[in-house]
Design an enzyme around this catalytic site. Sequence first.
Site, PDB file in Angstrom:
ATOM      1  N   GLU A   1      10.715  -8.397  -3.219  1.00 35.13           N
ATOM      2  CA  GLU A   1       9.882  -7.342  -3.243  1.00 35.13           C
ATOM      3  C   GLU A   1      10.409  -5.834  -3.795  1.00 35.13           C
ATOM      4  O   GLU A   1       9.355  -5.159  -4.404  1.00 35.13           O
ATOM      5  CB  GLU A   1       9.051  -7.284  -2.217  1.00 35.13           C
ATOM      6  CG  GLU A   1       9.531  -6.150  -1.067  1.00 35.13           C
ATOM      7  CD  GLU A   1      10.676  -6.669  -0.480  1.00 35.13           C
ATOM      8  OE1 GLU A   1      11.691  -7.173  -1.008  1.00 35.13           O
ATOM      9  OE2 GLU A   1      11.003  -5.952   0.614  1.00 35.13           O
TER      10      GLU A   1
ATOM     11  N   HIS B   1      15.732  -1.431   6.882  1.00 33.89           N
ATOM     12  CA  HIS B   1      15.930  -2.947   6.347  1.00 33.89           C
ATOM     13  C   HIS B   1      17.362  -3.059   5.678  1.00 33.89           C
ATOM     14  O   HIS B   1      17.783  -4.338   5.408  1.00 33.89           O
ATOM     15  CB  HIS B   1      14.807  -3.514   5.438  1.00 33.89           C
ATOM     16  CG  HIS B   1      13.684  -3.482   6.006  1.00 33.89           C
ATOM     17  ND1 HIS B   1      13.519  -4.193   7.259  1.00 33.89           N
ATOM     18  CD2 HIS B   1      12.274  -2.882   5.914  1.00 33.89           C
ATOM     19  CE1 HIS B   1      12.082  -4.306   7.454  1.00 33.89           C
ATOM     20  NE2 HIS B   1      11.590  -3.510   6.823  1.00 33.89           N
TER      21      HIS B   1
ATOM     22  N   ASP C   1       8.926   0.970  14.052  1.00 34.11           N
ATOM     23  CA  ASP C   1       8.516   0.385  13.014  1.00 34.11           C
ATOM     24  C   ASP C   1       7.645  -0.901  13.013  1.00 34.11           C
ATOM     25  O   ASP C   1       8.292  -1.658  13.679  1.00 34.11           O
ATOM     26  CB  ASP C   1       9.298   0.207  11.659  1.00 34.11           C
ATOM     27  CG  ASP C   1       8.771   0.074  10.329  1.00 34.11           C
ATOM     28  OD1 ASP C   1       8.492   1.031   9.407  1.00 34.11           O
ATOM     29  OD2 ASP C   1       8.238  -1.047  10.077  1.00 34.11           O
TER      30      ASP C   1
ATOM     31  N   HIS D   1       7.701  -3.318  11.300  1.00 35.21           N
ATOM     32  CA  HIS D   1       8.595  -4.257  10.635  1.00 35.21           C
ATOM     33  C   HIS D   1      10.097  -4.306  11.327  1.00 35.21           C
ATOM     34  O   HIS D   1      10.490  -3.243  11.592  1.00 35.21           O
ATOM     35  CB  HIS D   1       8.739  -4.423   9.207  1.00 35.21           C
ATOM     36  CG  HIS D   1       7.476  -4.584   8.615  1.00 35.21           C
ATOM     37  ND1 HIS D   1       6.699  -3.496   8.090  1.00 35.21           N
ATOM     38  CD2 HIS D   1       6.835  -5.900   8.110  1.00 35.21           C
ATOM     39  CE1 HIS D   1       5.763  -3.979   7.696  1.00 35.21           C
ATOM     40  NE2 HIS D   1       5.435  -5.404   7.686  1.00 35.21           N
TER      41      HIS D   1
ATOM     42  N   ASP E   1       3.465   2.586  10.475  1.00 38.95           N
ATOM     43  CA  ASP E   1       2.629   1.596  10.196  1.00 38.95           C
ATOM     44  C   ASP E   1       2.372   0.619  11.268  1.00 38.95           C
ATOM     45  O   ASP E   1       1.536  -0.600  11.019  1.00 38.95           O
ATOM     46  CB  ASP E   1       3.645   0.795   9.225  1.00 38.95           C
ATOM     47  CG  ASP E   1       4.882   0.129   9.669  1.00 38.95           C
ATOM     48  OD1 ASP E   1       5.331   0.764  10.699  1.00 38.95           O
ATOM     49  OD2 ASP E   1       5.520  -0.671   8.914  1.00 38.95           O
TER      50      ASP E   1
ATOM     51  N   TYR F   1       2.344   3.547   5.251  1.00 37.60           N
ATOM     52  CA  TYR F   1       2.215   3.592   3.697  1.00 37.60           C
ATOM     53  C   TYR F   1       0.762   4.351   3.260  1.00 37.60           C
ATOM     54  O   TYR F   1       0.269   5.245   4.263  1.00 37.60           O
ATOM     55  CB  TYR F   1       1.965   2.084   3.271  1.00 37.60           C
ATOM     56  CG  TYR F   1       3.325   1.396   3.828  1.00 37.60           C
ATOM     57  CD1 TYR F   1       4.483   1.701   2.830  1.00 37.60           C
ATOM     58  CD2 TYR F   1       3.395   0.754   4.658  1.00 37.60           C
ATOM     59  CE1 TYR F   1       5.803   1.405   3.121  1.00 37.60           C
ATOM     60  CE2 TYR F   1       4.840   0.234   5.109  1.00 37.60           C
ATOM     61  CZ  TYR F   1       5.988   0.633   4.136  1.00 37.60           C
ATOM     62  OH  TYR F   1       7.190   0.215   4.748  1.00 37.60           O
TER      63      TYR F   1
END
Length: 346
Positions: free
Chosen positions: A117, A159, A195, A197, A284, A323
């Site tokens: 992505e 990440h 986060d 994620h 997020d 975001y």
Amino acid sequence: MLTFFSEDSRLRQARTELHDGALVTPFECPERIDLVLKHIQQAGFEVRAPHAYGLEPVRAVHDAGYVSFLETCWQAWQAAGHQGEAIPNIWPARSMRGDHIPRSISGQLGYYALAAETSISEGTFSAAMGSKDAALGAVLHTLETSEPSFALCRPPGHHAAFDQFGGYCFFNNAAVAAQQALDAGKRRVAVLDVDFHHGNGTQQIFYARSDVLFASLHGDPDVTFPYYLGYADETGEGEGKGFTLNYPMPPGTSVATWMQALEQALTAIEAHGCELLIVSLGVDIFEGDPISAFTFKSDDFTALGKRLAQAGLPTTFLMEGGYAVNEIGVNVVNVLQGFERESSQE
């Protein structure tokens, strides 16, 4: 709260993201920064440009070959005559060799990417450098003064693994900051990732170490990116056994349940004698975030900031996810103001 931000963060202007089978405008976009800065400035926080710290702090936690790849990828991609942005289309998957780095830039992309992505575009490396500099400026301020600080990092970092990029991340800002603190004399640092994620990169970098306690509260990887890391049974290995703590939670998790997990993480941070808290601040977890699924409202971020202050540790906040919704700036400032107000009462 003193905020560090590099204008170089704007230099990444990617146009493409692979999302649900379509190439879309990336969710991680420069507009995020403007939304946060607006509310930071309205709150009266001083915004300071960081120094340029070079690549030595990056190489302390990332593979040198990977760093060189990021530095030259865009130029090599263009020199090969490719159109559009650099997006991987092949990986050294389970049925292939993973011990060889091809000469082709297309092969190198697959070797160093963990997901498709995230494109590499003009300005990506410079933006990653600026983001990392903001993180270093913030943590050095906290180390020197014991005062809290905030780094408005873009691109985010959690990440990014030892030698892989993805999830919009290139350099792992939290890992760079934690290593800087250890090099400055801290015996043990806590990285708390809130986060939505999982911070797979931060976990991977420190998984076999006991000088960094990594704790992550995140969406269940069975159904949530990055899917292949972040399960509760991942607790570290070797010397690092017990120094990784994962709290995966299903979509729709209530704030009350999430806060219970936070209590467990903070209890562990205290029990392990951590001397500095680095917060990978992804907002997020907000109910209106376009690519997440937790239920925080804006006022809940104030409560989060207050609880983090009660840990009583010198603290640096680093921007991760969250975001381009209007509330992103409100939610960031609510965390920071909640932290400051609680700290001033102690």
